[in-house]
Design an enzyme around this catalytic site. Structure first.
Site, short mmCIF file in Angstrom:
data_model
loop_
_atom_site.label_atom_id
_atom_site.label_comp_id
_atom_site.label_asym_id
_atom_site.label_seq_id
_atom_site.Cartn_x
_atom_site.Cartn_y
_atom_site.Cartn_z
N ASP A 106 0.83 -1.21 0.00
CA ASP A 106 0.00 0.00 0.00
C ASP A 106 0.87 1.26 0.00
O ASP A 106 1.98 1.25 0.52
CB ASP A 106 -0.92 -0.02 1.24
CG ASP A 106 -2.08 0.96 1.10
OD1 ASP A 106 -2.40 1.35 -0.03
OD2 ASP A 106 -2.65 1.34 2.14
N ARG A 120 -0.08 7.78 -2.58
CA ARG A 120 0.43 8.87 -1.73
C ARG A 120 1.89 9.16 -2.04
O ARG A 120 2.34 10.30 -2.02
CB ARG A 120 0.23 8.52 -0.25
CG ARG A 120 -1.20 8.75 0.22
CD ARG A 120 -1.48 8.05 1.51
NE ARG A 120 -1.60 6.60 1.31
CZ ARG A 120 -1.43 5.71 2.25
NH1 ARG A 120 -1.10 6.08 3.47
NH2 ARG A 120 -1.59 4.43 1.99
N TRP A 121 2.64 8.12 -2.35
CA TRP A 121 4.05 8.29 -2.72
C TRP A 121 4.14 9.19 -3.96
O TRP A 121 4.97 10.11 -4.01
CB TRP A 121 4.67 6.92 -3.00
CG TRP A 121 6.13 6.93 -3.31
CD1 TRP A 121 7.17 6.86 -2.43
CD2 TRP A 121 6.71 6.99 -4.63
NE1 TRP A 121 8.37 6.87 -3.11
CE2 TRP A 121 8.12 6.95 -4.47
CE3 TRP A 121 6.20 7.06 -5.92
CZ2 TRP A 121 8.99 6.98 -5.53
CZ3 TRP A 121 7.07 7.10 -7.00
CH2 TRP A 121 8.46 7.06 -6.79
N HIS A 143 2.32 3.60 -9.05
CA HIS A 143 2.12 2.17 -9.32
C HIS A 143 3.29 1.60 -10.12
O HIS A 143 3.71 0.47 -9.91
CB HIS A 143 0.81 1.94 -10.06
CG HIS A 143 -0.42 2.28 -9.24
ND1 HIS A 143 -0.55 1.88 -7.93
CD2 HIS A 143 -1.54 2.98 -9.53
CE1 HIS A 143 -1.73 2.31 -7.46
NE2 HIS A 143 -2.33 2.99 -8.40
N SER A 151 -7.42 -5.58 -5.06
CA SER A 151 -8.46 -6.18 -4.23
C SER A 151 -9.80 -6.18 -4.97
O SER A 151 -9.99 -5.46 -5.96
CB SER A 151 -8.61 -5.41 -2.92
OG SER A 151 -9.28 -4.19 -3.13
N LEU A 205 10.56 -20.76 -5.34
CA LEU A 205 9.71 -19.75 -4.70
C LEU A 205 8.35 -19.76 -5.38
O LEU A 205 8.27 -19.66 -6.61
CB LEU A 205 10.34 -18.36 -4.86
CG LEU A 205 9.44 -17.17 -4.48
CD1 LEU A 205 9.14 -17.15 -2.99
CD2 LEU A 205 10.09 -15.84 -4.90
N GLU A 257 2.19 -13.25 12.33
CA GLU A 257 2.78 -12.07 12.96
C GLU A 257 2.57 -10.90 12.00
O GLU A 257 2.73 -11.05 10.79
CB GLU A 257 4.28 -12.28 13.21
CG GLU A 257 4.58 -13.41 14.16
CD GLU A 257 4.01 -13.16 15.55
OE1 GLU A 257 3.99 -11.99 15.99
OE2 GLU A 257 3.57 -14.14 16.19
#
Ligand code: IPE
Ligand code: IPE
Ligand code: MG
Length: 249
Positions: free
Chosen positions: A22, A26-27, A39, A67, A133, A209
């Site tokens: 996220d 704003r960046w 993006h 999302s 991976l 976590e």
């Protein structure tokens, strides 16, 4: 900076790291640039974090890229994001093949544009034999949507008589989720300063976590990632038990 500089213990890495990427908008705004500029820079962070995960030896990385609620954004931003995804997949395939990266997706991919869907299918097929991976992109993903789809499938089996409701257990529900076959995330990272889950992996994150950072996603590169991994390693995961029990087990 390397993982060694931040003292990441390679013997105790999380098996599965999930990231809510996220802060791109704003960046960009902070640089007086349009959101898509953020993006695009975010895609470079994706490259770096995928590469760092593979190098250090994390077997599962899941990235929240779009999302089910992000469809509500302006059409131009949505199509710009899809174009960035398409380009990313095209550009990264050789590296995925070279580095043993397997691609998969979670989410309602039927809603994605046909060209993106085709490119995803090709990339998933081409990398399906890789095992170093597993890179999972959450695309058009919403945890509630995923749970609903799973519950409906189980409901149909109950209705046609092939399944008894009492036989449904956590394993069976887990197998109906898009994440079937993957271990639950051990570590969730969210960049961009918000402390919320935004409908991401609600079932699977039960005992993860959580690491929140104010760093915006385009600035989240491997040095900060290693800090998050080191922080994860400093935590005591009790899974409902007492700290004393963990010492004697
Ligand atoms: C995350 O950055 C990328 C997506 C959700 C697709 P945002 O676009 O949400 O950036 P902010 O939160 O507006 O800064
Ligand atoms: C979460 O970010 C979704 C992704 C990172 C893809 P959002 O920017 O959409 O989340 P909210 O709207 O701030 O909760
Ligand atoms: Mg956001």
């Amino acid at each position: 900076m390397s993982a060694a500089d931040v003292a990441v213990d390679r013997q105790r890495l999380p098996r599965h790291v999930a990231i809510i990427m996220d802060g791109n908008g704003r960046w960009a705004r902070g640089r007086l640039q349009p959101r898509l500029f953020g993006h695009k820079a975010g895609a470079d962070s994706v490259r770096d974090i995928v590469e760092a995960s593979r190098e250090i030896g994390i077997p599962y990385l899941t990235l929240y890229a779009f999302s089910s609620e992000n469809w509500r954004r302006p059409a131009a931003e949505v199509s710009g994001l899809m174009a960035i995804l398409q380009r990313y997949l095209e550009a990264e395939l050789p590296r995925m093949l070279e580095h043993g990266i397997r691609l998969r997706t979670i989410g309602d991919s039927d809603r994605l544009p046909a060209d993106v869907r085709n490119r995803l299918q090709k990339t998933i097929a081409a990398t399906s034999h890789n095992s170093r991976l597993t890179l999972t992109l959450a695309l058009s993903y919403g945890s509630r949507d995923e749970l609903l789809r799973a519950v409906r499938r189980l409901g149909r089996r109950c209705q046609d008589g092939s399944l008894l409701p009492a036989a449904i257990d956590e394993t069976m529900l887990g197998q109906e989720l898009d994440t079937d076959g993957m271990p639950d995330p051990d570590l969730l990272i969210r960049t961009g300063g918000e402390a919320r889950l935004s409908n991401f992996l609600l079932w699977q994150l039960s005992y993860a976590e959580i690491y929140f950072t104010d760093v915006m996603w385009p600035d989240f590169r491997r040095e900060i990632y290693y800090q998050a991994l080191a922080d994860y390693q400093s935590r005591e995961r009790r899974f409902g038990r007492t700290g004393e029990q963990l010492q004697t087990d």
